[in-house]
Design a protein around this motif. Sequence first.
Motif, mmCIF file in Angstrom:
data_model
loop_
_atom_site.group_PDB
_atom_site.id
_atom_site.type_symbol
_atom_site.label_atom_id
_atom_site.label_comp_id
_atom_site.label_asym_id
_atom_site.label_seq_id
_atom_site.Cartn_x
_atom_site.Cartn_y
_atom_site.Cartn_z
ATOM 1 N N GLY A 98 -33.650 -26.114 57.535
ATOM 2 C CA GLY A 98 -33.362 -27.238 56.656
ATOM 3 C C GLY A 98 -34.275 -27.319 55.448
ATOM 4 N N ASP A 99 -35.352 -26.539 55.402
ATOM 5 C CA ASP A 99 -36.260 -26.544 54.259
ATOM 6 C C ASP A 99 -35.591 -25.915 53.043
ATOM 7 O OD1 ASP A 99 -38.285 -27.752 55.662
ATOM 8 O OD2 ASP A 99 -39.472 -25.931 55.939
ATOM 9 N N GLU A 100 -35.930 -26.416 51.858
ATOM 10 C CA GLU A 100 -35.458 -25.813 50.614
ATOM 11 C C GLU A 100 -36.578 -24.921 50.076
ATOM 12 O OE1 GLU A 100 -33.441 -27.505 46.663
ATOM 13 O OE2 GLU A 100 -35.595 -27.895 46.807
ATOM 14 N N VAL A 101 -36.279 -23.644 49.886
ATOM 15 C CA VAL A 101 -37.259 -22.681 49.389
ATOM 16 C C VAL A 101 -36.854 -22.279 47.976
ATOM 17 C CG1 VAL A 101 -38.302 -20.413 49.761
ATOM 18 C CG2 VAL A 101 -37.706 -21.834 51.724
ATOM 19 N N ARG A 102 -37.789 -22.435 47.027
ATOM 20 C CA ARG A 102 -37.576 -22.006 45.640
ATOM 21 C C ARG A 102 -38.509 -20.839 45.375
ATOM 22 N NH1 ARG A 102 -35.132 -25.318 41.856
ATOM 23 N NH2 ARG A 102 -34.285 -27.214 42.781
ATOM 24 N N LEU A 103 -37.939 -19.749 44.882
ATOM 25 C CA LEU A 103 -38.710 -18.530 44.625
ATOM 26 C C LEU A 103 -38.420 -18.058 43.219
ATOM 27 C CD1 LEU A 103 -40.285 -15.930 45.567
ATOM 28 C CD2 LEU A 103 -38.080 -15.068 46.299
ATOM 29 N N ARG A 104 -39.463 -17.856 42.414
ATOM 30 C CA ARG A 104 -39.312 -17.292 41.080
ATOM 31 C C ARG A 104 -39.776 -15.844 41.156
ATOM 32 N NH1 ARG A 104 -42.407 -21.029 38.172
ATOM 33 N NH2 ARG A 104 -43.966 -19.426 38.101
ATOM 34 N N HIS A 105 -38.836 -14.906 40.933
ATOM 35 C CA HIS A 105 -39.151 -13.482 41.084
ATOM 36 C C HIS A 105 -38.318 -12.678 40.103
ATOM 37 C CE1 HIS A 105 -40.359 -9.809 43.025
ATOM 38 N NE2 HIS A 105 -39.109 -9.500 43.306
ATOM 39 N N GLU A 106 -38.962 -11.771 39.382
ATOM 40 C CA GLU A 106 -38.302 -10.890 38.419
ATOM 41 C C GLU A 106 -37.464 -11.655 37.399
ATOM 42 O OE1 GLU A 106 -36.175 -7.997 40.725
ATOM 43 O OE2 GLU A 106 -38.004 -6.946 41.299
ATOM 44 N N GLY A 107 -38.010 -12.739 36.877
ATOM 45 C CA GLY A 107 -37.346 -13.490 35.830
ATOM 46 C C GLY A 107 -36.175 -14.341 36.285
ATOM 47 N N ARG A 108 -36.018 -14.530 37.573
ATOM 48 C CA ARG A 108 -34.899 -15.309 38.104
ATOM 49 C C ARG A 108 -35.414 -16.287 39.152
ATOM 50 N NH1 ARG A 108 -29.861 -13.384 41.750
ATOM 51 N NH2 ARG A 108 -28.753 -15.342 41.628
ATOM 52 N N GLU A 109 -34.823 -17.466 39.177
ATOM 53 C CA GLU A 109 -35.204 -18.446 40.197
ATOM 54 C C GLU A 109 -34.152 -18.449 41.292
ATOM 55 O OE1 GLU A 109 -36.829 -22.961 40.665
ATOM 56 O OE2 GLU A 109 -35.509 -22.537 38.993
ATOM 57 N N ARG A 110 -34.608 -18.341 42.526
ATOM 58 C CA ARG A 110 -33.719 -18.410 43.689
ATOM 59 C C ARG A 110 -33.997 -19.716 44.418
ATOM 60 N NH1 ARG A 110 -31.567 -13.496 45.537
ATOM 61 N NH2 ARG A 110 -30.261 -14.944 46.686
ATOM 62 N N VAL A 111 -32.944 -20.447 44.738
ATOM 63 C CA VAL A 111 -33.046 -21.704 45.487
ATOM 64 C C VAL A 111 -32.185 -21.542 46.725
ATOM 65 C CG1 VAL A 111 -32.688 -24.184 45.438
ATOM 66 C CG2 VAL A 111 -33.303 -22.981 43.331
ATOM 67 N N VAL A 112 -32.829 -21.554 47.901
ATOM 68 C CA VAL A 112 -32.100 -21.376 49.152
ATOM 69 C C VAL A 112 -32.519 -22.449 50.151
ATOM 70 C CG1 VAL A 112 -31.805 -18.887 48.841
ATOM 71 C CG2 VAL A 112 -33.778 -19.720 50.070
ATOM 72 N N ILE A 113 -31.607 -22.760 51.048
ATOM 73 C CA ILE A 113 -31.892 -23.688 52.143
ATOM 74 C C ILE A 113 -31.868 -22.883 53.427
ATOM 75 C CG2 ILE A 113 -31.083 -25.717 53.401
ATOM 76 C CD1 ILE A 113 -29.963 -26.719 50.734
ATOM 77 N N VAL A 114 -32.911 -23.029 54.229
ATOM 78 C CA VAL A 114 -33.072 -22.249 55.455
ATOM 79 C C VAL A 114 -32.052 -22.698 56.492
ATOM 80 C CG1 VAL A 114 -34.677 -21.605 57.289
ATOM 81 C CG2 VAL A 114 -35.535 -22.012 54.983
ATOM 82 N N LYS A 115 -31.242 -21.740 56.966
ATOM 83 C CA LYS A 115 -30.260 -22.011 58.022
ATOM 84 C C LYS A 115 -30.738 -21.484 59.365
ATOM 85 C CE LYS A 115 -25.843 -20.682 57.791
ATOM 86 N NZ LYS A 115 -24.577 -20.189 57.230
ATOM 87 N N ARG A 116 -31.345 -20.304 59.346
ATOM 88 C CA ARG A 116 -31.838 -19.674 60.580
ATOM 89 C C ARG A 116 -33.203 -19.084 60.314
ATOM 90 N NH1 ARG A 116 -26.326 -18.103 60.880
ATOM 91 N NH2 ARG A 116 -25.352 -18.991 62.720
#
Length: 190
Positions: A98-116
């Motif tokens: 259920g946590d929201e993880v934001r990752l900035r890597h290689e000029g792109r931002e990834r926003v994901v919510i942990v399911k497993r």
Amino acid sequence: MASEDADENVNRGTGGTGGTDPTGSADDAVAPADGPVDPRVAAAEAAGPGNGETVRVDSWIWAVRLIKTRSLGAAACRGGHVHVNGERVKPAYSVRVGDEVRLRHEGRERVVIVKRLIRKRVGAPVAVQCYIDNSPPPPPREAIAPAGLRDRGTGRPTKRDRRDMERLRGLKPPGFSSGMSGQEGRPRGR
């Protein structure tokens, strides 16, 4: 005995706790809504944390293939490029479902919510089942084209072209010279 098995299957299908597990684990509640679980995901979860346990954030972003190596994940955390639920986190931060993880890597931002939660690295088709991707779309390739590309077949740049490209990139200020004029840099001879 057969009726107990049937009751257990009915409970699982309606979102019940699913048998003898008194805690009603999150996996049982999520699995029926998602449909059947890939056997590879089940194997990765079996090797992962137990009930109530957590996974390190650097390990999780590596396991779900958001980053190429775990050491790069740890470096991203130390550099402040990883946020969980809006907070900058260290590599050992514990991620939960259920946590929201934001990752900035290689000029792109990834926003994901942990399911497993998984600890082992899995293939890309399996990894996408472990999170919900809310990332903005990547920029078009034309927008990220590097400066200074020449048309095919025009040959090497001239010295003047190189100076213009360096000036555009900000490597050398206009009118810059090496500072060595005339006899200043020559060793004294006999």
